[in-house]
Design an enzyme around this catalytic site. Sequence first.
Site, PDB file in Angstrom:
ATOM      1  N   SER A  68     -12.501  81.386  81.972  1.00 37.09           N
ATOM      2  CA  SER A  68     -12.417  80.721  80.668  1.00 37.09           C
ATOM      3  C   SER A  68     -11.265  79.728  80.684  1.00 37.09           C
ATOM      4  CB  SER A  68     -12.181  81.762  79.563  1.00 37.09           C
ATOM      5  OG  SER A  68     -11.838  81.126  78.332  1.00 37.09           O
TER       6      SER A  68
ATOM      7  N   TYR B  68      -8.409  89.370  76.341  1.00 36.66           N
ATOM      8  CA  TYR B  68      -9.439  88.507  76.919  1.00 36.66           C
ATOM      9  C   TYR B  68      -8.829  87.518  77.909  1.00 36.66           C
ATOM     10  CZ  TYR B  68     -13.157  84.948  77.062  1.00 36.66           C
ATOM     11  OH  TYR B  68     -14.107  84.048  77.468  1.00 36.66           O
TER      12      TYR B  68
END
Length: 248
Positions: free
Chosen positions: A140, A153
């Site tokens: 990401s 995350y």
Amino acid sequence: MSVAGKTILYTGAAGGLGLRSTLALLAKGARVVAVDHDPAKIAALTEAAGGDAGLHLVATDMSDLDGFRAALTEASAATGGFDVVINNAALYPSKPFDEFTVEEHQAVQRVNVDAGIVAVQVALPTMRARGWGRIVNIASVTFYGGWALLSPYVASKGALVGLTRAWAREFGPDGVTVNAIAPGAFPTDAEKIHPDPEGYTRFVLDHQAVKRRGTPDDIAEALAFLASDAAGFITGQTLNVDGGWVMH
């Protein structure tokens, strides 16, 4: 860039960016072992695939690592082993760091990172025996710049980038490449955590060089490339598919 005839293990294949990518890979002639746990999303993928014989569904809870390993081992035996692993499944909880418990951090790592380790452990013997394999970890752009309220995350995506590099070095002599894709901001269910969707879209477009929102097809084409022979001399890399948000 052909993936025809390849067996692709794809986790989180029925939701978010996964569904359209799964359909695209099937359309390119791949067999996709699609792993997910949400019955509604699995049903939607099944309907969208329209009975495609290349789709092999595995409904399992990836947080149960022993159960996940058993399910993948069974699927590997049924399909003749995996040529490609796409580690895509992820939890995406959002709140201030000091409100997360250690157990909540660990739960995110278990799905986002540890389950990916299990997937590679199951797939690697077949890849080594064939002298060919592709592993693609979905990271990401939040890893590069950090992101408030998403610490578990972001940490998990950083771990996947690290594993990408370590695995690339270790598995390269066996003919196995390992790369990561770092998607930017895509309009998926994950964006529902943002209270002002229109404002968030403006924020995204302000930061991107390409002034449109990303689509699942953008990810699907990058996946097909990295999973093919065309990318055979690329390993240990993280490809940003983000419209030019992060440049390095």
